[in-house]
Design a protein around this motif. Sequence first.
Motif, mmCIF file in Angstrom:
data_model
loop_
_atom_site.group_PDB
_atom_site.id
_atom_site.type_symbol
_atom_site.label_atom_id
_atom_site.label_comp_id
_atom_site.label_asym_id
_atom_site.label_seq_id
_atom_site.Cartn_x
_atom_site.Cartn_y
_atom_site.Cartn_z
ATOM 1 N N ASN A 180 5.295 2.313 5.366
ATOM 2 C CA ASN A 180 4.625 3.126 6.379
ATOM 3 C C ASN A 180 5.242 4.518 6.412
ATOM 4 N N ASN A 202 -2.394 -0.095 -9.392
ATOM 5 C CA ASN A 202 -2.515 -0.689 -8.061
ATOM 6 C C ASN A 202 -3.972 -0.916 -7.720
ATOM 7 N N GLN A 227 -7.652 2.948 5.861
ATOM 8 C CA GLN A 227 -6.596 2.472 6.765
ATOM 9 C C GLN A 227 -5.247 2.386 6.062
ATOM 10 N N GLU A 228 -5.237 1.987 4.811
ATOM 11 C CA GLU A 228 -3.993 1.962 4.035
ATOM 12 C C GLU A 228 -3.432 3.374 3.881
ATOM 13 N N ARG A 264 -1.829 4.355 7.032
ATOM 14 C CA ARG A 264 -0.544 3.682 7.178
ATOM 15 C C ARG A 264 0.567 4.399 6.423
ATOM 16 N N THR A 319 -14.291 -2.371 1.859
ATOM 17 C CA THR A 319 -13.238 -1.945 0.933
ATOM 18 C C THR A 319 -12.887 -0.478 1.165
ATOM 19 N N ASP A 376 -10.810 -0.378 4.378
ATOM 20 C CA ASP A 376 -9.454 -0.876 4.109
ATOM 21 C C ASP A 376 -8.608 0.194 3.417
ATOM 22 N N LEU A 377 -9.188 0.892 2.450
ATOM 23 C CA LEU A 377 -8.451 1.937 1.736
ATOM 24 C C LEU A 377 -8.076 3.079 2.677
ATOM 25 N N GLY A 395 -5.754 -2.671 -4.240
ATOM 26 C CA GLY A 395 -5.528 -3.330 -2.957
ATOM 27 C C GLY A 395 -4.597 -2.515 -2.091
ATOM 28 N N ASP A 396 -3.737 -3.212 -1.329
ATOM 29 C CA ASP A 396 -2.819 -2.511 -0.438
ATOM 30 C C ASP A 396 -1.909 -1.585 -1.243
#
Length: 176
Positions: free
Chosen positions: A58, A50, A84-85, A88, A78, A81-82, A52-53
Motif C-alpha cells: 500500500n 503480473n 482499486q489496486e 491502493r 476487472t 479491480d485494477l 491480477g493484484d
Amino acid sequence: MKILDVGCGYGRTLSELYEFGYKNLYGVDFSENMIKRAKANNPNIDFEVNEGDLPYKNDTFDSVILFAVLTCISDDDTQRDLIQEIYRVLKPNGIIYVNDFLLNDDERNINRYNAYRAKYDNYGVFELKEGAVLRHHDVDYIKELLSDYKKLKFERVTFKTMNGHTSNGFYYFGKK
C-alpha cells in the motif's frame, strides 16, 4: 519520484522517462514476452510479469500511468479491480494518469459495437480480425470508474489507431 506503468508493454514510456532523468521506475504487464523485451532494452528499470493484484505494498508509488490499458480489458469488474489496486498502491496525494479510447459514432464502429454487444454484454466491446478483444468507453462510465480520485484534468482527444483509423479518446489526471 517513484512511478509505476501498469500495462507497460516493452517499456517504451518508462524508457523515455528514464531518459528525462526519472530513475525510480517500475513496470508491470501480463505478457512475459513483452517484459523480457523490456528488461533486455532497459536494465535499469524494474519490470515484472503480473496479472491480477499488483505486487506492491500500500502507498508505494507517487504516480501510476495507464496508456491504453482499459481498452484491453473488456469487462467492468476487472477494470474496477485494477483501478482499486492502483488506488491502493498510490501514496496519499499520488497522481494517476490514464490515456484511453472513448466510443465513436461513425458507422464502422457502431456496426462492430452492435455486432459484439450480445457476446460481451457491453456496448463498445469488439473484436479485431487479428483476434484481439478491445473496448471503447462511454465518458460517464470513465468518470464513474475514476470517481475515487480527485479530477485534476480530463480532456477529450483524437487518436490515430494502430490500423490507421482515427478514434475518440481522452487523457485524465487524478489525485488520490
